[in-house]
Design a protein around this motif. Structure first.
Motif, PDB file in Angstrom:
ATOM      1  N   GLY A   1       0.890  -1.343  -0.024  1.00 37.24           N
ATOM      2  CA  GLY A   1      -0.060  -0.127   0.007  1.00 37.24           C
ATOM      3  C   GLY A   1       0.813   1.257   0.165  1.00 37.24           C
ATOM      4  O   GLY A   1       2.027   1.141  -0.609  1.00 37.24           O
TER       5      GLY A   1
ATOM      6  N   GLU B   1       1.645   6.535   4.665  1.00 38.98           N
ATOM      7  CA  GLU B   1       1.306   7.925   5.240  1.00 38.98           C
ATOM      8  C   GLU B   1       1.466   8.213   6.842  1.00 38.98           C
ATOM      9  O   GLU B   1       1.693   7.246   7.485  1.00 38.98           O
ATOM     10  CB  GLU B   1      -0.383   7.978   5.059  1.00 38.98           C
ATOM     11  CG  GLU B   1      -0.670   8.134   3.636  1.00 38.98           C
ATOM     12  CD  GLU B   1      -2.264   8.368   3.613  1.00 38.98           C
ATOM     13  OE1 GLU B   1      -2.862   8.515   4.758  1.00 38.98           O
ATOM     14  OE2 GLU B   1      -2.525   8.104   2.313  1.00 38.98           O
TER      15      GLU B   1
ATOM     16  N   ALA C   1       1.023   4.390   9.051  1.00 40.25           N
ATOM     17  CA  ALA C   1      -0.331   4.122   8.401  1.00 40.25           C
ATOM     18  C   ALA C   1       0.020   3.922   7.013  1.00 40.25           C
ATOM     19  O   ALA C   1       0.431   4.410   6.106  1.00 40.25           O
ATOM     20  CB  ALA C   1      -1.038   5.402   8.479  1.00 40.25           C
TER      21      ALA C   1
ATOM     22  N   ARG D   1      -1.910   2.712   3.523  1.00 34.72           N
ATOM     23  CA  ARG D   1      -3.316   2.696   2.952  1.00 34.72           C
ATOM     24  C   ARG D   1      -3.370   1.726   1.930  1.00 34.72           C
ATOM     25  O   ARG D   1      -2.411   1.381   1.117  1.00 34.72           O
ATOM     26  CB  ARG D   1      -3.537   4.144   2.448  1.00 34.72           C
ATOM     27  CG  ARG D   1      -3.635   5.309   3.383  1.00 34.72           C
ATOM     28  CD  ARG D   1      -4.817   5.026   4.377  1.00 34.72           C
ATOM     29  NE  ARG D   1      -4.972   6.252   5.267  1.00 34.72           N
ATOM     30  CZ  ARG D   1      -5.851   6.723   6.091  1.00 34.72           C
ATOM     31  NH1 ARG D   1      -7.039   5.695   6.289  1.00 34.72           N
ATOM     32  NH2 ARG D   1      -5.875   7.508   6.982  1.00 34.72           N
ATOM     33  N   ASN D   2      -4.447   1.078   1.617  1.00 34.55           N
ATOM     34  CA  ASN D   2      -4.768   0.238   0.403  1.00 34.55           C
ATOM     35  C   ASN D   2      -3.785  -1.092   0.296  1.00 34.55           C
ATOM     36  O   ASN D   2      -3.223  -1.133  -0.928  1.00 34.55           O
ATOM     37  CB  ASN D   2      -4.807   0.989  -0.725  1.00 34.55           C
ATOM     38  CG  ASN D   2      -5.994   2.004  -0.696  1.00 34.55           C
ATOM     39  OD1 ASN D   2      -7.105   1.693  -0.442  1.00 34.55           O
ATOM     40  ND2 ASN D   2      -5.797   3.124  -1.232  1.00 34.55           N
TER      41      ASN D   2
ATOM     42  N   THR E   1      -8.804  -5.501   0.464  1.00 32.72           N
ATOM     43  CA  THR E   1      -7.947  -4.273   0.413  1.00 32.72           C
ATOM     44  C   THR E   1      -8.407  -3.628   1.745  1.00 32.72           C
ATOM     45  O   THR E   1      -9.088  -3.366   2.425  1.00 32.72           O
ATOM     46  CB  THR E   1      -8.246  -3.278  -0.458  1.00 32.72           C
ATOM     47  OG1 THR E   1      -8.557  -4.060  -1.768  1.00 32.72           O
ATOM     48  CG2 THR E   1      -7.675  -2.106  -0.797  1.00 32.72           C
ATOM     49  N   SER E   2      -6.954  -3.039   2.407  1.00 27.41           N
ATOM     50  CA  SER E   2      -7.153  -2.877   3.840  1.00 27.41           C
ATOM     51  C   SER E   2      -6.389  -1.644   4.113  1.00 27.41           C
ATOM     52  O   SER E   2      -5.201  -1.405   3.493  1.00 27.41           O
ATOM     53  CB  SER E   2      -6.814  -3.819   4.845  1.00 27.41           C
ATOM     54  OG  SER E   2      -7.601  -4.905   4.874  1.00 27.41           O
ATOM     55  N   ASP E   3      -6.701  -0.877   5.199  1.00 29.51           N
ATOM     56  CA  ASP E   3      -5.689   0.145   5.713  1.00 29.51           C
ATOM     57  C   ASP E   3      -5.094  -0.292   7.082  1.00 29.51           C
ATOM     58  O   ASP E   3      -6.075  -0.841   8.006  1.00 29.51           O
ATOM     59  CB  ASP E   3      -6.583   1.398   6.244  1.00 29.51           C
ATOM     60  CG  ASP E   3      -6.953   2.042   4.766  1.00 29.51           C
ATOM     61  OD1 ASP E   3      -6.493   1.992   3.642  1.00 29.51           O
ATOM     62  OD2 ASP E   3      -8.153   2.873   4.943  1.00 29.51           O
TER      63      ASP E   3
END
Length: 201
Positions: A127, A130, A140, A142-143, A187-189
């Motif tokens: 991902g 961030e 963090a 994302r995706n 698909t996760s954060d």
């Protein structure tokens, strides 16, 4: 999710895993320690899920019927604590699927504590990293795409009076289904927050 040809879309937010990860020294482990998942104290095992509607309903035709008799919903329920790899962002989740329909009663499942569905979700696509304002030691991501094509799905149990409708659920869900015939892609954060940051909040 694809179970032996039965495809079930997973809506956003349907499954969340939250808890702590502690480290226990283990000279035999790859990096010299084990990662131990510590769940919240709310009895959830750190797994939070909502029912997912199975397309086509009970007959696979999508024909509505009064009282929701043709609607089928599936809910992921953990049967043991998940294993969380905070470094590789992987998750192993022993689970069962609760199958809900007015005709099936309240104890209809695919999988059990003694014969769980073992989801082993490894990262198949990285991902985007961030920053999280206010948490300097936070990662963090994302995706993140996770995938598993190795899990097996046992046959149904507890469906209908004395399990009389197990056969019907097995027929509709195409189970039992052995490893290699099923897949799950999510698909996760992913958030990794240092314990010191949380203690100060």
């Amino acid at each position: 999710m694809n179970i032996n040809g039965l495809k079930v879309p997973i809506p956003s937010g349907s499954l969340n895993i939250a808890g702590g990860v502690a480290y226990r020294e283990n000279p035999d482990a790859e990096f010299g320690f084990d990662q131990i998942f510590i769940p919240p104290t709310d009895g959830t095992k750190g797994v939070y899920s909502t029912p997912i509607e199975v397309p086509g309903g009970i007959f696979g035709l999508g024909i509505p019927f009064p009282g929701g008799l043709t609607t089928i919903k599936a809910t992921v329920e953990p049967v043991a604590l998940p294993t969380v790899d905070a470094f590789q962002l992987g998750v192993t989740l022993p689970a069962r699927l609760k199958i809900s329909n007015p005709l099936l009663g309240g104890n209809c499942y695919l999988g059990s504590a003694s014969n769980p569905i073992m989801f082993k979700l490894g990262v198949s696509e990285n991902g985007v990293l961030e920053e999280v304002p206010g948490f300097p030691d936070t990662a963090a991501v994302r995706n993140v795409t996770h995938a598993d094509q190795t899990f097996a799905v046992p046959g149904a149990s507890g469906c209908g009076l004395f399990g009389a409708l197990n056969w019907a659920v097995n027929l509709r869900a195409n189970v039992p289904s052995s490893s290699g015939h099923n897949s799950l892609t999510t698909t996760s954060d992913v958030f990794n927050i240092g314990a010191d940051s949380l203690r100060t909040q």
